[in-house]
Motif scaffolding. Structure first.
Motif, short mmCIF file in Angstrom:
data_model
loop_
_atom_site.label_atom_id
_atom_site.label_comp_id
_atom_site.label_asym_id
_atom_site.label_seq_id
_atom_site.Cartn_x
_atom_site.Cartn_y
_atom_site.Cartn_z
N SER A 1 0.75 -1.21 0.12
CA SER A 1 -0.14 0.15 -0.03
C SER A 1 0.74 1.38 0.06
O SER A 1 1.77 1.32 0.91
CB SER A 1 -0.88 0.01 1.47
OG SER A 1 -1.61 1.05 1.23
N ASP B 1 1.07 5.59 -0.91
CA ASP B 1 0.34 6.97 -1.39
C ASP B 1 0.76 7.45 -2.76
O ASP B 1 2.10 7.19 -3.00
CB ASP B 1 0.94 8.19 -0.57
CG ASP B 1 0.15 7.82 1.03
OD1 ASP B 1 -1.08 7.24 1.01
OD2 ASP B 1 0.77 8.29 2.07
N SER C 1 -7.36 2.75 -4.08
CA SER C 1 -8.26 2.40 -2.99
C SER C 1 -9.42 3.24 -2.67
O SER C 1 -9.42 4.18 -1.83
CB SER C 1 -7.44 2.10 -1.63
OG SER C 1 -6.36 1.44 -1.88
N TYR D 1 -2.92 9.80 -2.46
CA TYR D 1 -4.28 8.89 -2.44
C TYR D 1 -3.68 7.57 -2.32
O TYR D 1 -2.89 7.28 -2.89
CB TYR D 1 -5.13 9.12 -3.67
CG TYR D 1 -6.49 8.70 -3.36
CD1 TYR D 1 -7.38 9.69 -3.09
CD2 TYR D 1 -7.03 7.57 -3.69
CE1 TYR D 1 -8.55 9.33 -2.66
CE2 TYR D 1 -8.07 7.04 -3.46
CZ TYR D 1 -9.27 8.16 -3.04
OH TYR D 1 -10.46 7.82 -2.93
N LYS D 2 -4.46 6.99 -1.54
CA LYS D 2 -4.11 5.48 -1.15
C LYS D 2 -4.19 4.60 -2.47
O LYS D 2 -5.17 4.57 -3.16
CB LYS D 2 -4.78 4.68 -0.14
CG LYS D 2 -4.38 5.11 1.42
CD LYS D 2 -2.93 4.78 1.70
CE LYS D 2 -2.53 5.08 3.46
NZ LYS D 2 -1.18 5.31 3.31
N ARG E 1 -2.92 0.40 -4.02
CA ARG E 1 -2.32 -0.83 -3.85
C ARG E 1 -1.31 -1.45 -5.37
O ARG E 1 -1.99 -1.18 -6.13
CB ARG E 1 -3.44 -1.83 -3.44
CG ARG E 1 -2.81 -3.34 -3.01
CD ARG E 1 -3.82 -3.95 -2.60
NE ARG E 1 -4.83 -4.32 -3.20
CZ ARG E 1 -4.79 -5.35 -4.44
NH1 ARG E 1 -3.86 -6.12 -4.39
NH2 ARG E 1 -5.98 -5.55 -4.80
#
Length: 155
Positions: A8, A10, A50, A131-132, A134
């Motif tokens: 994960s 940013d 995400s 923003y997150k 993956r």
């Protein structure tokens, strides 16, 4: 940065809808997104957002046939309405927004017109704040040569 599938992180910057690059080789993704030929030759990471960005988290950036340094928002548009329409389409379509991160970074010694030629007109948006996301796939130089198509790693 070294990316690992499942990690994960940013992110910010440009994203597109995963459906526009799915099952494409790295060289085809270069053409679609507007990276100069060979930019993904060293490999790339693919990161899926995400969730759906809020209106304040992204800017409209048209299509990849116009690079950011050439983009000018047309006058007379209601940006709030356009963003609402985009978000509704993302949710209705269950769009997965994805960022392609080339292992070879931006080179300030090469003009933006060379590094970011017109792409094939893939819709793109610019995340304006972190923003997150993956990591869903990481490709090596061998994948470029073998023309390995992008497919999400579900591990």
């Amino acid at each position: 940065m070294q990316y690992v599938v499942g990690q994960s992180v940013d992110i910010h910057g440009f994203v597109t809808s995963e459906k526009f690059i799915a099952n494409c080789s790295l060289s085809e993704i270069e053409k679609r997104l507007g990276f100069h030929q060979g930019r993904l030759m060293q490999g790339a990471a693919f990161l899926v957002l995400s969730g759906t960005p809020s209106d304040k988290d992204f800017e409209l950036r048209g299509y990849s046939n116009v690079a950011d340094h050439r983009f000018k928002m047309p006058s007379g548009l209601d940006v709030k309405v356009l963003k609402r329409n985009v978000k509704e389409a993302w949710e209705e379509d269950q769009t997965q927004l994805i960022k392609v991160v080339p292992r070879q970074g931006h080179n300030p010694e090469i003009s933006d017109d060379i590094q970011y030629p017109p792409g094939h007109g893939v819709p793109q948006w610019k995340l304006t704040s972190d923003y997150k996301a993956r990591v869903v796939a990481v490709y090596s130089p061998n994948d470029y040569v073998a023309r390995t198509p992008y497919r999400r790693n579900h591990s």
